[in-house]
Write a protein that holds these residues in place. Structure first.
Motif, short mmCIF file in Angstrom:
data_model
loop_
_atom_site.label_atom_id
_atom_site.label_comp_id
_atom_site.label_asym_id
_atom_site.label_seq_id
_atom_site.Cartn_x
_atom_site.Cartn_y
_atom_site.Cartn_z
N MET A 8 0.79 -1.25 0.03
CA MET A 8 0.02 -0.16 -0.13
C MET A 8 0.80 1.20 0.03
O MET A 8 1.79 1.45 0.88
N ALA A 9 0.51 1.99 -0.80
CA ALA A 9 1.42 3.56 -0.97
C ALA A 9 1.17 4.19 0.13
O ALA A 9 -0.02 4.08 0.82
N SER A 10 2.19 5.02 0.60
CA SER A 10 1.90 5.81 1.75
C SER A 10 2.80 7.23 1.49
O SER A 10 3.85 7.24 0.88
N LYS A 11 1.98 8.31 2.03
CA LYS A 11 2.52 9.66 1.67
C LYS A 11 2.31 10.61 2.69
O LYS A 11 1.28 10.27 3.48
N THR A 61 -13.27 6.05 2.10
CA THR A 61 -12.24 6.43 2.81
C THR A 61 -12.60 6.19 4.26
O THR A 61 -13.55 6.28 4.67
N ARG A 108 -4.31 9.64 9.81
CA ARG A 108 -4.16 8.55 8.57
C ARG A 108 -5.57 8.42 7.47
O ARG A 108 -6.34 8.05 8.46
N CYS A 132 -7.02 6.51 4.77
CA CYS A 132 -6.95 5.09 3.88
C CYS A 132 -7.98 5.43 2.79
O CYS A 132 -9.31 5.55 3.16
N ASP A 133 -7.73 5.38 1.30
CA ASP A 133 -8.29 5.34 0.41
C ASP A 133 -8.17 3.83 -0.29
O ASP A 133 -7.31 3.44 -0.88
N LEU A 193 -7.89 3.66 -4.15
CA LEU A 193 -6.24 4.23 -4.76
C LEU A 193 -5.27 3.15 -4.08
O LEU A 193 -4.12 3.25 -4.34
N ASN A 194 -5.67 2.42 -3.03
CA ASN A 194 -4.75 1.42 -2.35
C ASN A 194 -3.64 2.44 -1.90
O ASN A 194 -2.64 2.31 -2.02
N ASN A 195 -4.03 3.71 -1.06
CA ASN A 195 -3.41 4.59 -0.62
C ASN A 195 -3.56 4.94 0.75
O ASN A 195 -4.64 5.20 1.29
N GLN A 241 -2.79 8.25 3.24
CA GLN A 241 -1.87 9.53 3.39
C GLN A 241 -1.74 9.80 4.72
O GLN A 241 -2.72 9.61 5.37
#
Length: 190
Positions: free
Chosen positions: A1-4, A115, A169, A171-172, A175-177, A179
């Protein structure tokens, strides 16, 4: 899972949208390593809408003085909140329904399931009978005036809790993301 990490201090729009559209929030408190979770009605107040008592985004809750969450917050003001835009209906579609109805029902369910937001903050039990408590109680009543929620806001033993939001945090699922957001703009470790 991407994270920013969102390095700005600005409260992310995804959180604002989720808080503005949700009726309930999950509150987690803790005392001596014993977590406690409660489903709560809440009031989200965007930055600037709670002057002169608060300039940042905050969450308002109410609870009885004899509740476990009141005890926990009085002992440990660090809390976690979970809010999401998922539909929570487990009801299956009617087996006799048309295929068009079933398709539209499933599309509708999927449309809103995007979300989830975990927020961390510092809870303050507002001073009893203070102008600040009355100000936030009125805001909370105005947001939650439907049905039988007044009993959870008004009353001699009901206390108003203000939560200053420190990090989040987002979680979307689409988008498997993930933030991360922090009020100070710092890197959030988790």
């Amino acid at each position: 899972m991407a994270s920013k990490v969102d390095s700005s201090h600005e409260f992310p729009s995804q959180i604002k949208r989720c808080l503005s559209s949700s009726k309930y929030i999950q509150l987690a408190t803790c005392f001596h390593d014993q977590p406690h979770s409660s489903l709560m009605t809440f009031t989200y107040l965007p930055a600037g809408s709670a002057a002169p008592y608060e300039v940042e985004d905050c969450i308002i809750l109410s609870t009885g003085e004899n509740s476990k969450k009141y005890f926990n917050i009085s002992s440990n003001p660090r809390v976690s909140l979970l809010v999401h835009d998922w539909t929570t209906n487990r009801q299956e579609t009617d087996p006799d329904a048309s295929s068009l109805y079933t398709l539209l029902y499933k599309m509708n369910q999927a449309q809103f399931s995007n979300t989830s937001v975990t927020l961390n903050g510092l809870a303050t039990v507002l001073p009893k009978n203070s102008k600040e408590e009355e100000f936030f109680r009125e805001k909370h009543l105005n947001t939650n005036d439907k049905g039988n929620t007044k009993q959870y806001v008004e009353g001699e033993d009901m206390r108003i809790i203000k939560i200053k939001l420190e990090s989040a945090r987002i979680c979307d699922q689409r988008l498997n993301n993930v933030q991360k957001w922090n009020a100070r703009g710092d890197e959030t470790p988790f």
